[in-house]
Design a protein around this motif. Structure first.
Motif, PDB file in Angstrom:
ATOM      1  N   THR A 191       7.553  -8.868  -1.922  1.00 14.70           N
ATOM      2  CA  THR A 191       7.073  -9.708  -0.813  1.00 14.70           C
ATOM      3  C   THR A 191       7.353  -9.007   0.508  1.00 14.70           C
ATOM      4  OG1 THR A 191       9.151 -10.925  -0.513  1.00 14.70           O
ATOM      5  CG2 THR A 191       7.605 -11.768  -2.151  1.00 14.70           C
ATOM      6  N   ARG A 192       6.429  -9.168   1.458  1.00 19.03           N
ATOM      7  CA  ARG A 192       6.645  -8.557   2.767  1.00 19.03           C
ATOM      8  C   ARG A 192       6.060  -9.431   3.868  1.00 19.03           C
ATOM      9  NH1 ARG A 192       2.109  -3.649   2.657  1.00 19.03           N
ATOM     10  NH2 ARG A 192       0.307  -5.005   3.049  1.00 19.03           N
ATOM     11  N   THR A 193       6.681  -9.341   5.009  1.00 18.19           N
ATOM     12  CA  THR A 193       6.162  -9.908   6.261  1.00 18.19           C
ATOM     13  C   THR A 193       6.155  -8.776   7.261  1.00 18.19           C
ATOM     14  OG1 THR A 193       7.106 -12.070   5.750  1.00 18.19           O
ATOM     15  CG2 THR A 193       6.482 -11.658   8.032  1.00 18.19           C
ATOM     16  N   SER A 194       4.983  -8.420   7.807  1.00 12.99           N
ATOM     17  CA  SER A 194       4.909  -7.200   8.604  1.00 12.99           C
ATOM     18  C   SER A 194       3.823  -7.273   9.675  1.00 12.99           C
ATOM     19  CB  SER A 194       4.632  -5.996   7.687  1.00 12.99           C
ATOM     20  OG  SER A 194       3.417  -6.181   6.972  1.00 12.99           O
ATOM     21  N   LYS A 195       3.878  -6.315  10.569  1.00 14.86           N
ATOM     22  CA  LYS A 195       2.827  -6.153  11.571  1.00 14.86           C
ATOM     23  C   LYS A 195       2.672  -4.673  11.877  1.00 14.86           C
ATOM     24  CE  LYS A 195       5.721  -6.731  15.703  1.00 14.86           C
ATOM     25  NZ  LYS A 195       5.877  -7.484  16.981  1.00 14.86           N
ATOM     26  N   ILE A 196       1.467  -4.288  12.303  1.00 18.28           N
ATOM     27  CA  ILE A 196       1.201  -2.918  12.701  1.00 18.28           C
ATOM     28  C   ILE A 196       0.643  -2.952  14.112  1.00 18.28           C
ATOM     29  CG2 ILE A 196      -1.062  -2.943  11.554  1.00 18.28           C
ATOM     30  CD1 ILE A 196      -0.596   0.089  11.034  1.00 18.28           C
ATOM     31  N   GLY A 197       1.364  -2.329  15.029  1.00 15.20           N
ATOM     32  CA  GLY A 197       0.994  -2.453  16.438  1.00 15.20           C
ATOM     33  C   GLY A 197       1.075  -3.912  16.859  1.00 15.20           C
ATOM     34  N   ASP A 198      -0.009  -4.442  17.431  1.00 14.61           N
ATOM     35  CA  ASP A 198      -0.066  -5.852  17.836  1.00 14.61           C
ATOM     36  C   ASP A 198      -0.684  -6.744  16.760  1.00 14.61           C
ATOM     37  OD1 ASP A 198       1.014  -5.224  20.313  1.00 14.61           O
ATOM     38  OD2 ASP A 198      -0.957  -4.755  21.168  1.00 14.61           O
ATOM     39  N   LEU A 199      -1.083  -6.162  15.632  1.00 14.66           N
ATOM     40  CA  LEU A 199      -1.750  -6.925  14.579  1.00 14.66           C
ATOM     41  C   LEU A 199      -0.720  -7.496  13.606  1.00 14.66           C
ATOM     42  CD1 LEU A 199      -4.340  -7.834  13.122  1.00 14.66           C
ATOM     43  CD2 LEU A 199      -4.334  -5.639  11.918  1.00 14.66           C
ATOM     44  N   ASP A 200      -0.666  -8.819  13.514  1.00 12.78           N
ATOM     45  CA  ASP A 200       0.249  -9.483  12.593  1.00 12.78           C
ATOM     46  C   ASP A 200      -0.381  -9.502  11.200  1.00 12.78           C
ATOM     47  OD1 ASP A 200       2.041 -11.015  11.256  1.00 12.78           O
ATOM     48  OD2 ASP A 200       1.996 -12.720  12.639  1.00 12.78           O
ATOM     49  N   LEU A 201       0.257  -8.818  10.239  1.00 13.24           N
ATOM     50  CA  LEU A 201      -0.256  -8.763   8.875  1.00 13.24           C
ATOM     51  C   LEU A 201       0.198  -9.950   8.041  1.00 13.24           C
ATOM     52  CD1 LEU A 201       0.298  -4.965   8.127  1.00 13.24           C
ATOM     53  CD2 LEU A 201      -1.780  -6.087   8.943  1.00 13.24           C
ATOM     54  N   GLY A 202       1.137 -10.743   8.566  1.00 11.45           N
ATOM     55  CA  GLY A 202       1.571 -11.951   7.894  1.00 11.45           C
ATOM     56  C   GLY A 202       2.398 -11.682   6.648  1.00 11.45           C
ATOM     57  N   TYR A 203       2.386 -12.640   5.745  1.00 13.09           N
ATOM     58  CA  TYR A 203       3.196 -12.604   4.514  1.00 13.09           C
ATOM     59  C   TYR A 203       2.289 -12.365   3.311  1.00 13.09           C
ATOM     60  CZ  TYR A 203       5.929 -14.491   0.589  1.00 13.09           C
ATOM     61  OH  TYR A 203       6.573 -14.673  -0.611  1.00 13.09           O
ATOM     62  N   ASP A 204       2.785 -11.562   2.363  1.00 18.52           N
ATOM     63  CA  ASP A 204       1.998 -11.326   1.149  1.00 18.52           C
ATOM     64  C   ASP A 204       2.939 -11.085  -0.020  1.00 18.52           C
ATOM     65  OD1 ASP A 204      -0.163 -11.067  -0.493  1.00 18.52           O
ATOM     66  OD2 ASP A 204      -0.916  -9.218   0.400  1.00 18.52           O
ATOM     67  N   GLU A 205       2.458 -11.361  -1.220  1.00 18.49           N
ATOM     68  CA  GLU A 205       3.161 -11.073  -2.465  1.00 18.49           C
ATOM     69  C   GLU A 205       2.333 -10.048  -3.225  1.00 18.49           C
ATOM     70  OE1 GLU A 205       3.776 -14.856  -4.312  1.00 18.49           O
ATOM     71  OE2 GLU A 205       5.098 -15.559  -2.718  1.00 18.49           O
ATOM     72  N   ILE A 206       2.966  -8.921  -3.563  1.00 15.09           N
ATOM     73  CA  ILE A 206       2.232  -7.723  -3.968  1.00 15.09           C
ATOM     74  C   ILE A 206       2.708  -7.216  -5.321  1.00 15.09           C
ATOM     75  CG2 ILE A 206       1.668  -5.347  -3.289  1.00 15.09           C
ATOM     76  CD1 ILE A 206       2.413  -6.169  -0.403  1.00 15.09           C
ATOM     77  N   VAL A 207       1.784  -6.779  -6.157  1.00 18.07           N
ATOM     78  CA  VAL A 207       2.114  -6.064  -7.377  1.00 18.07           C
ATOM     79  C   VAL A 207       2.392  -4.605  -7.014  1.00 18.07           C
ATOM     80  CG1 VAL A 207       1.225  -5.184  -9.572  1.00 18.07           C
ATOM     81  CG2 VAL A 207       0.806  -7.558  -8.932  1.00 18.07           C
ATOM     82  N   ILE A 208       3.580  -4.129  -7.401  1.00 20.83           N
ATOM     83  CA  ILE A 208       3.965  -2.748  -7.126  1.00 20.83           C
ATOM     84  C   ILE A 208       3.984  -1.964  -8.433  1.00 20.83           C
ATOM     85  CG2 ILE A 208       5.817  -1.224  -6.356  1.00 20.83           C
ATOM     86  CD1 ILE A 208       4.710  -2.570  -4.006  1.00 20.83           C
ATOM     87  N   GLU A 209       3.299  -0.814  -8.448  1.00 19.72           N
ATOM     88  CA  GLU A 209       3.317   0.099  -9.588  1.00 19.72           C
ATOM     89  C   GLU A 209       3.617   1.503  -9.081  1.00 19.72           C
ATOM     90  OE1 GLU A 209      -0.147  -1.280 -12.482  1.00 19.72           O
ATOM     91  OE2 GLU A 209      -0.738  -1.368 -10.374  1.00 19.72           O
ATOM     92  N   VAL A 210       4.327   2.286  -9.887  1.00 23.16           N
ATOM     93  CA  VAL A 210       4.649   3.651  -9.485  1.00 23.16           C
ATOM     94  C   VAL A 210       4.458   4.603 -10.662  1.00 23.16           C
ATOM     95  CG1 VAL A 210       6.334   2.977  -7.712  1.00 23.16           C
ATOM     96  CG2 VAL A 210       7.097   3.334 -10.065  1.00 23.16           C
ATOM     97  N   ASN A 211       4.258   5.863 -10.323  1.00 22.05           N
ATOM     98  CA  ASN A 211       4.425   6.943 -11.294  1.00 22.05           C
ATOM     99  C   ASN A 211       5.276   8.004 -10.616  1.00 22.05           C
ATOM    100  OD1 ASN A 211       2.702   8.530  -9.687  1.00 22.05           O
ATOM    101  ND2 ASN A 211       0.905   8.029 -10.914  1.00 22.05           N
ATOM    102  N   ALA A 212       5.282   9.207 -11.145  1.00 22.37           N
ATOM    103  CA  ALA A 212       6.194  10.219 -10.614  1.00 22.37           C
ATOM    104  C   ALA A 212       5.894  10.598  -9.173  1.00 22.37           C
ATOM    105  CB  ALA A 212       6.150  11.464 -11.495  1.00 22.37           C
ATOM    106  N   THR A 213       4.631  10.450  -8.733  1.00 17.51           N
ATOM    107  CA  THR A 213       4.261  10.969  -7.414  1.00 17.51           C
ATOM    108  C   THR A 213       3.565   9.955  -6.516  1.00 17.51           C
ATOM    109  OG1 THR A 213       2.141  11.798  -8.274  1.00 17.51           O
ATOM    110  CG2 THR A 213       4.027  13.301  -8.336  1.00 17.51           C
ATOM    111  N   GLN A 214       3.297   8.744  -7.003  1.00 20.98           N
ATOM    112  CA  GLN A 214       2.509   7.791  -6.216  1.00 20.98           C
ATOM    113  C   GLN A 214       3.035   6.364  -6.340  1.00 20.98           C
ATOM    114  OE1 GLN A 214      -1.210   8.855  -8.271  1.00 20.98           O
ATOM    115  NE2 GLN A 214      -2.073   9.423  -6.282  1.00 20.98           N
ATOM    116  N   MET A 215       2.597   5.526  -5.399  1.00 19.85           N
ATOM    117  CA  MET A 215       2.836   4.090  -5.478  1.00 19.85           C
ATOM    118  C   MET A 215       1.495   3.377  -5.314  1.00 19.85           C
ATOM    119  SD  MET A 215       5.028   1.546  -2.968  1.00 19.85           S
ATOM    120  CE  MET A 215       6.618   1.927  -3.682  1.00 19.85           C
TER     121      MET A 215
END
Length: 386
Positions: free
Chosen positions: A345-369
């Motif tokens: 879960t994250r609550t974030s913003k980039i610059g002046d843009l509020d990205l709000g709250y989200d629940e995200i599926v996270i997957e990884v391998n050796a070199t990527q997310m």
């Protein structure tokens, strides 16, 4: 070592459960608590340290085919543990002392100590000849400077540094754990660390977090072999991978690998075993080339936190203390993160843009997310590990 054995009154077992990735070549008995073995890169000799518990320790010399040249090749030592070969010198970590043995003459030629030393263990020598020694009881890494032992590295995170190895520009340290005891519980197991030789910055190898009561350490293709569990399990480890290679009797200690051959001292069974290591020993049971879904906060902390991920537009990092920071398209990304059920879960913003709250599926391998928004039902973004 002697103090630990006396405290636990340990009784050896010779039961072996499995060794599913290694091909056994031979075994040789007749040693007295063999703690370390090192292979000569130019000659047919293997050198073995014998801790010998309550008696004076010694060094054995055998051939790479498992034939004994001399069980007591060099005698008169105290409790010899780690070994390292550099040119014609054999370096021996022996309690309060670091010894140097001339292998051509088979004689002890020098010894060093320091008032800061508690109990020296493993030894490694860099390509330039710098000697490093782990003080397993004192929690320090020493180096030899101008014929004096001086403290080179110490951190509260590494309580009992045991096996050490140099690879590229890093000193790899296998931490025994929070306590120096063979009765160590899993919550106090040690982890594997990298320490940069130039600036001494230390980072934990996340896939080896609380791996076990760590001891022996050797390098193979794309990673390391390290003894963990309760000093009986052999793991393959790299930055993103953990794989159980085999289970041995308790006391699988300071190993040595030359070409594709592993030489393993079994401390409490008083024997040496030799194995062929398969060339494909780089596969994984935890993370491989396929995507691996992270489902818990603990797993995320081990495998992905504090890593920078991104693309051509920029990079970001989610730190272990719950903060998000990055730069994308020249704009600052900030926020916080946590965990809910199986979702990041994250609550974030980039610059002046509020990205709000989200629940995200996270997957990884050796070199990527790979991030898939809205609990895996929204847009998907793939970032490279930086």
């Amino acid at each position: 070592m002697k103090e630990v054995l006396k405290e636990t009154n340990y009784v050896a077992t010779t039961k072996v459960n499995s060794s599913n990735q290694l091909i056994k070549n031979w075994e040789l008995e007749g040693f007295s608590m063999p703690e370390s073995i090192v292979a000569s890169p130019t000659e047919d000799w293997l050198y073995v340290s014998n801790a010998n518990q309550n008696e004076k320790g010694y060094i054995s010399r055998i051939t790479k085919a498992g034939k004994v040249d001399n069980y007591k090749w060099v005698t008169g030592l105290n409790n010899p543990a780690g070994l390292a070969l550099y040119q014609d010198n054999l370096f021996v970590g022996d309690g309060k002392e670091l010894h140097i043995i001339d292998v051509k003459k088979g004689k002890l030629i020098n010894s060093f100590t320091s008032t800061d030393v508690v109990s020296l263990n493993d030894v490694v020598v860099s390509k330039t000849g710098q000697v490093f020694i782990s003080d397993i009881a004192g929690g320090k890494i020493f180096t030899l400077e101008n014929n004096k032992l001086v403290v080179w590295f110490q951190t509260p995170e590494i309580k009992h540094p045991n096996g050490i190895f140099i690879q590229d520009d890093n000193l790899i340290i296998a931490d025994f754990g929070a306590e120096l005891s063979l009765e160590l519980t899993p919550d106090k197991y040690g982890s594997l660390y990298k320490v940069n030789l130039k600036d001494k910055t230390a980072t934990m190898i996340k896939s080896a977090y609380q791996l076990g009561a760590l001891d022996g350490l050797a390098a193979v293709k794309d990673g390391y072999l390290v003894t963990g569990g309760t000093v009986s399990d052999l793991f393959f480890i790299n930055d993103t991978t953990k794989q159980l290679i085999g289970t041995f009797p308790k006391g699988l200690a300071d190993m040595s690998i030359l070409a594709n051959t592993l030489y393993a001292p079994i401390l409490f069974s008083n024997k040496i075993e030799s194995f062929s290591v398969p060339n494909n020993l780089v596969s994984s049971e935890t993370i491989d080339d396929n995507w691996h879904r992270i489902k818990t906060k603990e797993e995320y902390l081990k495998l992905a936190a504090d890593n920078f991920y991104g693309d051509n537009e920029g990079t970001s990092v989610a730190s272990h203390d719950g903060q998000i920071f990055g730069v994308f398209g020249g704009k600052i990304l900030t926020g916080t993160w946590d965990w809910k059920d199986t979702f990041f879960t994250r609550t974030s913003k980039i610059g002046d843009l509020d990205l709000g709250y989200d629940e995200i599926v996270i997957e990884v391998n050796a070199t990527q997310m790979r991030l898939t928004l809205k609990q895996g039902k929204g847009a998907t973004v793939v970032y490279d590990k930086k």
